[in-house]
Design a protein around this motif. Structure first.
Motif: not given
Length: 526
Positions: A242, A268, A273, A277
């Motif tokens: 992040e 990710s 997350i 983000c």
């Protein structure tokens, strides 16, 4: 020794890690915190009852031991880059004014420290972030680090380019090895990778404010994320990811390649997350989606969705792309058109892809993004093949994405024989080809010019013959050779289109008799 032990009348527990037995008078004489603590203590209190517990002493037992040495040595201690941060932070916590003054004096020479000494000091600040920030020592170390890196870059020649500087964001195990023998652009990457994400965030922000190269900063952040992702726990990895995404978002969009951003995307996708983000990452990818490869877009849909690929994700990428700039260069737009056509060919056979989603894809790009609509036609043809239960209305809406004037003669010929397409669409395609044939002559500047010169009047059915006539009547000198070539090309094109139109007329007549005898068809070329 026995006398010394007898004088240990204070028990100090540090952060639940270690217990120290010390002399109350010696420590309280140098520590304002302990002095105030014992100020109201009864003189009759026995030593065995005195116990102090520190839960958040910066630097832990190591720092407290250094403070003890300072107190027991009458305020004298060897201060160096490896202990100045611990001493400074514990001095602030224990309110040891003399020790604080000595550390601040020593920090005035931080500009003479080596890079490794600065990094070591910053690493010590990691465990004392609050006091290090409030006292200013952390910022001094950060500023010195950034200045050292920036000045080294300016004085060190570098022949590397953004593409050959040794940083490759992939799963290739050779990436780390290649970093060992790279240029001055990345000599500091490995050193900074030992710092935690919170400190990296402050260091990178300082780099940005000092106007360091965004390309170098982005390369470091990608290296840092890859280095940390192999060692951290999931929760730590999420925080690191992040922070890296947030920092990349601050950089120039051109400093991070689309390939690298998809590398961050892959990491990710396995982490929970924040939505904020995710939006930042998707917007960065969207701004450069025209540089993506087909494989980048073939992201599996969430498990809660039946379709094979995450079509909504691609639609969001396109939304960010068109909102990022007011005017998109034609070459960039055409590149995006080719990419989306490839994507359409992959998702069209998905039997679970809803008509509205498919239509959203086919109509997502403006008409100027494609020179030909053959690929869209092929994707729609495949979609109709898989979705045989669509109504005529649904098919007609889907076909609205087609620009019939941008269909090749072969595509139109195929469409004319394609029973999967609604009759209205077939008629529009044929009419478009007729109009194209007529406009080929009517809207040609050369034809208009020649008509005025030679005064020839004719009907649309013999315009092809007129072109030949005009070409013969002209005095074609060397200056008119290019004009002659253009006329000849037009002549052959007209002949070719006439042949195609006649074939389509014959085929459509047969189809009319077989499948829809009551349906009227437009008049075709004769």
């Amino acid at each position: 020794m026995e006398a010394l032990e007898a004088n240990c009348d204070l028990e100090v527990e540090v952060n639940g890690e270690e217990i120290f037995f010390v002399n109350k008078r010696i420590l309280s004489s140098s520590s304002g915190r302990l002095s105030k603590l014992f100020h109201n203590t009864s003189a009759s209190t026995t030593a065995s009852t005195l116990r102090v517990i520190f839960h958040e002493l910066p630097g832990g037992p190591e720092a407290f031991e250094l403070a003890m040495i300072f107190c027991y040595n009458n305020g004298v201690i060897d201060i160096n880059p490896t202990n100045v941060c611990l001493l400074h932070c514990v001095a602030q916590f224990m309110e040891m004014d003399s020790l604080s003054e000595q550390t601040e004096t020593f920090l005035q020479g931080i500009s003479y420290w080596t890079l490794s000494e600065i990094l070591f000091a910053l690493k010590q600040c990691q465990d004392s972030t609050t006091i290090a920030n409030s006292s200013g020592i952390f910022q001094k170390c950060v500023d010195s680090l950034v200045m050292r890196i920036a000045s080294a870059r300016e004085s060190s020649p570098s022949n590397s380019s953004p593409d050959n500087n040794g940083v490759r964001f992939s799963c290739d195990t050779r990436s780390t090895e290649s970093l060992k023998n790279t240029s001055h652009r990345i000599w500091w990457f490995e050193g900074l990778s030992v710092l935690n994400p919170d400190i990296i965030e402050k260091v990178v922000n300082a780099m940005i404010s000092q106007k360091m190269s965004h390309m170098s900063i982005s390369k470091f952040l990608l290296y840092y994320l890859k280095a940390r992702s192999t060692t951290e726990l999931p929760s730590e990895k999420r925080k690191t990811t992040e922070i890296v995404i947030g920092l990349l978002f601050l950089l120039d969009k051109s400093s991070v390649s689309c390939k690298s951003l998809f590398g961050v995307f892959r990491i990710s996708s396995h982490l929970d997350i924040s939505k904020f983000c995710w939006n930042q990452l998707e917007s960065m990818i969207g701004c450069r989606i025209d540089e993506a490869m087909l494989d980048n877009l073939l992201v599996p849909a969430p498990q809660s969705v039946d379709i094979l690929y995450d079509v909504d994700l691609v639609l969001r990428f396109l939304k960010y792309f068109f909102s990022s700039v007011d005017q998109i260069p034609p070459a960039q737009l055409k590149r995006l058109g080719r990419l989306i056509d490839l994507y359409l060919a992959e998702v069209a056979p998905d039997s679970c892809l809803k008509p509205l989603k498919f239509m959203a894809l086919t109509t997502a790009l403006q008409d100027s993004a494609r020179d030909s609509h053959d690929s869209i036609y092929q994707a729609i043809d495949m979609y109709f093949e898989v979705h045989s239960g669509l109504s005529e209305e649904e098919k007609t809406k889907i076909c609205s994405a087609l620009n019939y004037e941008k269909l090749s003669s072969d595509a139109c010929k195929h469409l004319a024989q394609n029973a999967k397409f609604p009759p209205k669409t077939v008629n529009q395609a044929i009419f478009s080809q007729q109009t194209k044939l007529k406009n080929l002559l009517k809207d040609t500047d050369i034809f208009s010019s020649l008509s005025r010169k030679v005064g020839v009047k004719g009907q649309e059915e013999n315009e092809g013959d007129q072109i030949v006539l005009y070409a013969k009547k002209l005095d074609l000198s060397k200056e008119n050779e290019e004009l002659k070539a253009n006329l000849q090309q037009m002549q052959w094109r007209v002949i070719e289109l006439e042949k195609i139109c006649k074939k389509m007329h014959t085929q459509m007549t047969k189809m009319k008799k077989k499948s829809c005898p009551s349906r009227s068809l437009p008049k075709l070329c004769s």
